[in-house]
Design an enzyme around this catalytic site. Structure first.
Site, PDB file in Angstrom:
ATOM      1  N   HIS A   1       0.867  -1.256  -0.076  1.00  0.00           N
ATOM      2  CA  HIS A   1       0.125  -0.012   0.018  1.00  0.00           C
ATOM      3  C   HIS A   1       0.791   1.094   0.044  1.00  0.00           C
ATOM      4  O   HIS A   1       0.552   2.234  -0.636  1.00  0.00           O
ATOM      5  CB  HIS A   1      -0.879   0.054   1.407  1.00  0.00           C
ATOM      6  CG  HIS A   1      -1.777  -1.332   1.181  1.00  0.00           C
ATOM      7  ND1 HIS A   1      -3.197  -0.965   1.092  1.00  0.00           N
ATOM      8  CD2 HIS A   1      -1.827  -2.419   1.528  1.00  0.00           C
ATOM      9  CE1 HIS A   1      -3.768  -2.365   1.190  1.00  0.00           C
ATOM     10  NE2 HIS A   1      -2.884  -3.095   1.272  1.00  0.00           N
TER      11      HIS A   1
ATOM     12  N   ASP B   1      -6.629   5.063   1.682  1.00  0.00           N
ATOM     13  CA  ASP B   1      -6.690   3.759   1.253  1.00  0.00           C
ATOM     14  C   ASP B   1      -7.931   3.310   1.404  1.00  0.00           C
ATOM     15  O   ASP B   1      -8.776   3.545   2.169  1.00  0.00           O
ATOM     16  CB  ASP B   1      -5.693   3.168   1.952  1.00  0.00           C
ATOM     17  CG  ASP B   1      -5.340   1.619   1.361  1.00  0.00           C
ATOM     18  OD1 ASP B   1      -6.196   0.975   1.426  1.00  0.00           O
ATOM     19  OD2 ASP B   1      -3.966   1.536   1.106  1.00  0.00           O
TER      20      ASP B   1
HETATM   21  C1  UDX Z   1      -0.560  -7.504  -0.281  1.00  0.00           C
HETATM   22  C2  UDX Z   1      -1.569  -7.817  -1.398  1.00  0.00           C
HETATM   23  O1  UDX Z   1      -1.468  -9.080  -1.797  1.00  0.00           O
HETATM   24  C3  UDX Z   1      -1.493  -6.799  -2.234  1.00  0.00           C
HETATM   25  O2  UDX Z   1      -2.182  -7.151  -3.487  1.00  0.00           O
HETATM   26  C4  UDX Z   1      -2.327  -5.808  -1.838  1.00  0.00           C
HETATM   27  O3  UDX Z   1      -2.742  -4.779  -2.593  1.00  0.00           O
HETATM   28  C5  UDX Z   1      -1.473  -5.320  -0.629  1.00  0.00           C
HETATM   29  O4  UDX Z   1      -1.137  -6.339   0.470  1.00  0.00           O
HETATM   30  P1  UDX Z   1       1.982  -7.702  -0.557  1.00  0.00           P
HETATM   31  O5  UDX Z   1       2.479  -8.704   0.191  1.00  0.00           O
HETATM   32  O6  UDX Z   1       3.060  -6.489   0.214  1.00  0.00           O
HETATM   33  O7  UDX Z   1       0.692  -6.966  -0.707  1.00  0.00           O
HETATM   34  O8  UDX Z   1       2.504  -7.923  -1.890  1.00  0.00           O
HETATM   35  P2  UDX Z   1       2.577  -6.879  -3.173  1.00  0.00           P
HETATM   36  O9  UDX Z   1       1.261  -6.013  -3.548  1.00  0.00           O
HETATM   37  O10 UDX Z   1       3.173  -7.590  -4.338  1.00  0.00           O
HETATM   38  O11 UDX Z   1       3.522  -5.682  -2.743  1.00  0.00           O
HETATM   39  C6  UDX Z   1       4.787  -5.990  -2.461  1.00  0.00           C
HETATM   40  C7  UDX Z   1       5.961  -4.721  -2.825  1.00  0.00           C
HETATM   41  O12 UDX Z   1       7.054  -4.972  -2.225  1.00  0.00           O
HETATM   42  C8  UDX Z   1       6.071  -4.749  -4.286  1.00  0.00           C
HETATM   43  O13 UDX Z   1       6.000  -3.255  -4.763  1.00  0.00           O
HETATM   44  C9  UDX Z   1       7.573  -5.190  -4.546  1.00  0.00           C
HETATM   45  O14 UDX Z   1       8.101  -4.475  -5.598  1.00  0.00           O
HETATM   46  C10 UDX Z   1       8.141  -4.825  -3.201  1.00  0.00           C
HETATM   47  N1  UDX Z   1       9.443  -5.612  -2.819  1.00  0.00           N
HETATM   48  C11 UDX Z   1       8.845  -7.100  -2.685  1.00  0.00           C
HETATM   49  C12 UDX Z   1      10.392  -5.338  -2.802  1.00  0.00           C
HETATM   50  O15 UDX Z   1      10.712  -4.293  -3.065  1.00  0.00           O
HETATM   51  N2  UDX Z   1      11.561  -6.275  -2.678  1.00  0.00           N
HETATM   52  C13 UDX Z   1      11.424  -7.701  -2.210  1.00  0.00           C
HETATM   53  O16 UDX Z   1      12.224  -8.375  -1.967  1.00  0.00           O
HETATM   54  C14 UDX Z   1       9.809  -7.965  -2.245  1.00  0.00           C
END
Ligand code: UDX
Length: 477
Positions: A18, A119
């Site tokens: 988020h 949000d």
């Molecule tokens: C969860 C939900 O699944 C998502 O759809 C919702 O909108 C927010 O909560 P999350 O587990 O954080 O999210 O996954 P994701 O939405 O994919 O976000 C992870 C973020 O962390 C991405 O922007 C990714 O680029 C970043 N990230 C992840 C990194 O920068 N480095 C990493 O090693 C892993």
């Protein structure tokens, strides 16, 4: 009137995915010349300051500032997925009155907030905004497809598809218009797989989703070409939608048109950039990148199955293992020698990676992901095919869209988490089905690039958003 500058307060839900998309929106609004206040929880802001150079990222814009607020939880609380509702309850009971006080005292300041973007799971902000008289837009950081499935909760309940009945998980769901031919029970978001209607998480997701219609419109981190049939469905209930995704790419596109300021990380963990040097040493399209985002956990057994599968596939792999992501730590034992050996030869493990850069690296061929929405759109933009291992929330439906609608990946939720499955899917995505998946991925990536380029749908929707915020901030009486 023309000289007045809108002051937008952005209120993200306090979690990595988020914050990432909201911070990109914050920078886009700064580029539009707006004043921006980004309201972080104390807990997350400490981490952001510790692990990033976020202050220097925003230094070109004196009208930008961070403010912090308590999430109401004690310092040592894990704020993890299994305790999600504790965070939600605390935000509603503890943060809401603080937010209200903050806005009321802010009304007396010279540069008072003229607009709120909250949000879509922080809808208590709508009550406060209405009370204080500030216009508000909702930003839902999930996919349009998952948002629409939440929107259909009453229909699903009416036709007996909710609460979740026992029986065939492959049965088709009929209560989500537009998805009748491919959405199975197992593809419904985890919040909808409940045995009773009065479960707090289901009630929460329904109230928040329904409340969207109380705000002036809905911002989504998606793009028209990706989800247009579903967006049409949503528009019949929420006509004012701004699809501005993929936001990280739209920001990059805007920055390259503007000045040389950067869009560096907003990570809540320390990025380990050594993996970029490791990737540099690998041939093009030879590495599978593995990451399960910021919330998902795997058991120690599952981790070992993934590990064996990756090693046995004989492909190079870059794997993000967050320090808090393995459950069942008590049973920790020796890591089998063949895994140590296989990892030395072909693997690289980090605790957190610069994901957007990793996905854009020429050596990366595929992404084994938990199907979080940010990860999904980042992969879509980079044209990298996915293997999906959804964990919770919207991730189950996102992975169905990846495998059945966009056809740019394989869905592992239908299969057991065994080393054989992992090895087979890694080989399929990098060998057997490589061409077919790459063709779809490249096609969608091209649409994504067009959407964020000058005159593209996301580019134009951002312009409209900016104009609408301006006019709603200073309505003509
Ligand atoms: C969860 C939900 O699944 C998502 O759809 C919702 O909108 C927010 O909560 P999350 O587990 O954080 O999210 O996954 P994701 O939405 O994919 O976000 C992870 C973020 O962390 C991405 O922007 C990714 O680029 C970043 N990230 C992840 C990194 O920068 N480095 C990493 O090693 C892993």
């Amino acid at each position: 009137m023309e000289n007045k500058v809108p002051h937008v307060l952005l209120l993200p839900f306090p979690a990595q995915g988020h914050i990432n998309s909201m911070i990109n929106l914050a920078q886009l609004l700064c580029l539009a010349g707006f004043h921006v206040t980004f309201l972080n929880t104390d807990h997350n802001h400490d981490r952001l300051l510790r692990f990033t150079d976020i202050q220097s990222r925003f230094s070109p814009w004196p009208g930008f500032r961070f403010r912090t607020i308590s999430d109401g939880l004690p310092v040592g609380h894990p704020r993890s997925a299994d305790r999600f509702m504790e965070l939600v309850d605390s935000l509603r009971t503890h943060m809401k009155p603080l937010f209200r006080e903050m806005l009321i005292s802010n009304r007396r300041e010279l540069d008072a907030v003229t607009f709120i973007v909250a949000d879509g799971i922080m809808m208590f902000a709508t009550d406060v905004a209405d009370e204080v008289g500030i216009p508000i837009l909702t930003f839902r950081t999930i996919s349009a497809c998952s948002f629409w499935s939440y929107f259909c909760i009453p229909g699903l309940a009416e036709n007996g598809e909710l609460p979740f009945p026992d029986g065939d998980m492959n049965g088709l769901i009929k209560g989500v218009p537009g998805m009748e031919t491919f959405l199975r029970r197992r593809d419904l978001p985890s919040f909808l797989r409940v045995k009773e209607l009065n479960i707090p998480s289901l009630q929460f997701i329904w109230t928040e989703t329904q409340n969207t219609t109380r705000s002036a419109g809905l911002i989504l981190n998606t793009f028209e070409d990706l989800e247009s049939p579903i967006l049409s469905q949503i528009r019949s209930h929420c006509p004012n939608i701004y699809t501005v995704g993929p936001l990280h790419a739209l920001l990059k596109s805007k920055l390259s048109n503007n000045n040389n300021s950067s869009s560096s990380s907003s990570s809540l963990w320390k990025e380990d950039n050594t993996c970029m040097t490791w990737l540099d040493s690998k041939p093009p399209k030879s590495v599978i990148y593995v990451s399960f985002g910021s919330y998902a956990t795997v058991t120690r057994d599952e981790m070992l199955e993934f590990w064996h599968g990756l090693v046995n596939s004989q492909k190079s792999f870059l794997w993000v293992i967050r320090p808090d992501s393995i459950t069942g730590k008590g049973e920790e034992g020796q890591i089998p020698a063949e895994l140590e050996e296989g990892t030395r030869k072909r693997g690289f493990l980090v605790e957190w990676a610069p994901q957007v850069e990793v996905l854009a690296h020429p050596a990366v061929a595929a992404f084994l992901t938990h199907s979080g929405w940010n990860s999904t759109v980042e992969s879509v933009f980079a044209g990298v095919p996915m293997i999906c291992w959804p964990f919770f929330a919207d991730q189950q439906i996102n992975s169905r869209f990846v495998s059945e609608v966009w056809r740019d990946g394989l869905d592992m939720k239908d299969l057991s988490c065994s080393r054989e499955t992992v090895e087979k899917l890694v080989r399929e995505v990098m060998e057997g089905k490589r061409e077919e998946l790459r063709t779809s991925s490249n096609k969608i990536a091209e649409f994504a690039r067009q959407s964020v380029g000058v005159g593209g749908s996301s580019w134009n929707n951002l312009e409209r958003l900016i104009e609408d915020i301006r006019s709603m901030s200073f309505p003509l009486h």
